[in-house]
Scaffold this motif. Sequence first.
Motif, PDB file in Angstrom:
ATOM      1  N   CYS A  45      36.443  28.853  31.228  1.00 16.01           N
ATOM      2  CA  CYS A  45      37.740  29.355  30.764  1.00 16.01           C
ATOM      3  C   CYS A  45      37.704  29.697  29.275  1.00 16.01           C
ATOM      4  O   CYS A  45      38.252  30.722  28.855  1.00 16.01           O
ATOM      5  CB  CYS A  45      38.840  28.328  31.045  1.00 16.01           C
ATOM      6  SG  CYS A  45      39.229  28.158  32.789  1.00 16.01           S
ATOM      7  N   ASP A  49      38.137  33.464  27.733  1.00 17.44           N
ATOM      8  CA  ASP A  49      39.184  33.689  26.737  1.00 17.44           C
ATOM      9  C   ASP A  49      38.606  34.305  25.463  1.00 17.44           C
ATOM     10  O   ASP A  49      39.197  35.213  24.878  1.00 17.44           O
ATOM     11  CB  ASP A  49      39.899  32.375  26.417  1.00 17.44           C
ATOM     12  CG  ASP A  49      41.073  32.582  25.481  1.00 17.44           C
ATOM     13  OD1 ASP A  49      41.998  33.342  25.848  1.00 17.44           O
ATOM     14  OD2 ASP A  49      41.050  32.021  24.377  1.00 17.44           O
ATOM     15  N   ARG A  52      37.966  37.942  26.136  1.00 20.76           N
ATOM     16  CA  ARG A  52      39.224  38.701  26.148  1.00 20.76           C
ATOM     17  C   ARG A  52      39.733  38.948  24.735  1.00 20.76           C
ATOM     18  O   ARG A  52      40.112  40.061  24.393  1.00 20.76           O
ATOM     19  CB  ARG A  52      40.285  37.937  26.942  1.00 20.76           C
ATOM     20  CG  ARG A  52      40.139  38.049  28.413  1.00 20.76           C
ATOM     21  CD  ARG A  52      41.346  37.428  29.120  1.00 20.76           C
ATOM     22  NE  ARG A  52      40.884  36.831  30.356  1.00 20.76           N
ATOM     23  CZ  ARG A  52      40.800  35.537  30.589  1.00 20.76           C
ATOM     24  NH1 ARG A  52      41.168  34.668  29.686  1.00 20.76           N
ATOM     25  NH2 ARG A  52      40.359  35.094  31.735  1.00 20.76           N
ATOM     26  N   ASP A  58      43.543  44.171  27.535  1.00 20.84           N
ATOM     27  CA  ASP A  58      44.611  43.458  28.211  1.00 20.84           C
ATOM     28  C   ASP A  58      44.062  42.186  28.858  1.00 20.84           C
ATOM     29  O   ASP A  58      43.064  42.215  29.576  1.00 20.84           O
ATOM     30  CB  ASP A  58      45.234  44.358  29.276  1.00 20.84           C
ATOM     31  CG  ASP A  58      46.422  43.719  29.970  1.00 20.84           C
ATOM     32  OD1 ASP A  58      46.968  42.733  29.440  1.00 20.84           O
ATOM     33  OD2 ASP A  58      46.806  44.214  31.039  1.00 20.84           O
ATOM     34  N   ALA A  59      44.713  41.071  28.623  1.00 14.58           N
ATOM     35  CA  ALA A  59      44.239  39.771  29.112  1.00 14.58           C
ATOM     36  C   ALA A  59      44.256  39.677  30.634  1.00 14.58           C
ATOM     37  O   ALA A  59      43.528  38.887  31.216  1.00 14.58           O
ATOM     38  CB  ALA A  59      45.089  38.647  28.516  1.00 14.58           C
ATOM     39  N   ARG A  60      45.078  40.490  31.303  1.00 21.68           N
ATOM     40  CA  ARG A  60      45.151  40.419  32.764  1.00 21.68           C
ATOM     41  C   ARG A  60      43.993  41.140  33.449  1.00 21.68           C
ATOM     42  O   ARG A  60      43.669  40.846  34.583  1.00 21.68           O
ATOM     43  CB  ARG A  60      46.473  40.991  33.257  1.00 21.68           C
ATOM     44  CG  ARG A  60      47.653  40.091  32.898  1.00 21.68           C
ATOM     45  CD  ARG A  60      48.948  40.752  33.242  1.00 21.68           C
ATOM     46  NE  ARG A  60      49.146  41.802  32.218  1.00 21.68           N
ATOM     47  CZ  ARG A  60      49.968  42.818  32.331  1.00 21.68           C
ATOM     48  NH1 ARG A  60      50.677  42.960  33.406  1.00 21.68           N
ATOM     49  NH2 ARG A  60      50.094  43.693  31.366  1.00 21.68           N
ATOM     50  N   THR A  61      43.386  42.114  32.757  1.00 22.39           N
ATOM     51  CA  THR A  61      42.330  42.896  33.393  1.00 22.39           C
ATOM     52  C   THR A  61      40.947  42.632  32.813  1.00 22.39           C
ATOM     53  O   THR A  61      39.960  42.696  33.522  1.00 22.39           O
ATOM     54  CB  THR A  61      42.633  44.397  33.285  1.00 22.39           C
ATOM     55  OG1 THR A  61      42.777  44.739  31.904  1.00 22.39           O
ATOM     56  CG2 THR A  61      43.896  44.754  34.030  1.00 22.39           C
ATOM     57  N   ALA A  64      38.444  38.978  33.863  1.00 19.47           N
ATOM     58  CA  ALA A  64      39.269  38.185  34.774  1.00 19.47           C
ATOM     59  C   ALA A  64      38.445  37.147  35.522  1.00 19.47           C
ATOM     60  O   ALA A  64      38.940  36.075  35.855  1.00 19.47           O
ATOM     61  CB  ALA A  64      39.980  39.100  35.763  1.00 19.47           C
ATOM     62  N   HIS A  65      37.189  37.466  35.772  1.00 19.61           N
ATOM     63  CA  HIS A  65      36.308  36.557  36.512  1.00 19.61           C
ATOM     64  C   HIS A  65      34.968  36.489  35.800  1.00 19.61           C
ATOM     65  O   HIS A  65      34.581  37.413  35.092  1.00 19.61           O
ATOM     66  CB  HIS A  65      36.094  37.040  37.942  1.00 19.61           C
ATOM     67  CG  HIS A  65      37.363  37.228  38.703  1.00 19.61           C
ATOM     68  ND1 HIS A  65      38.081  36.175  39.203  1.00 19.61           N
ATOM     69  CD2 HIS A  65      38.054  38.337  39.021  1.00 19.61           C
ATOM     70  CE1 HIS A  65      39.160  36.636  39.813  1.00 19.61           C
ATOM     71  NE2 HIS A  65      39.167  37.958  39.713  1.00 19.61           N
TER      72      HIS A  65
END
Length: 80
Positions: A45, A49, A52, A58-61, A64-65
């Motif tokens: 994680c 982070d 990102r 964008d933090a959502r895209t 992501a994995h």
Amino acid sequence: EGRVYSPLVSSRHFGLSHGIGRSGDITEPQPKAAGSSALAKLALCLALDAMRRGSGLDARTAAAHGILLPLCTGMSMSLV
């Protein structure tokens, strides 16, 4: 998690003596090593982070994995 003979080694590694990786699916948590599995998840994680935040996307895209693989000292040195 594991047994460590030396109190110095045990205190240095905060009592975690079991490896993070395992045979089979390396991304699955280890049932007998909950502390190491939680530490591996936390490290992943934090790495995602950092990617990102560093990319400015964008933090959502973005990122992501991911997968964070444990390496031994010899393998890490050979990659440098």
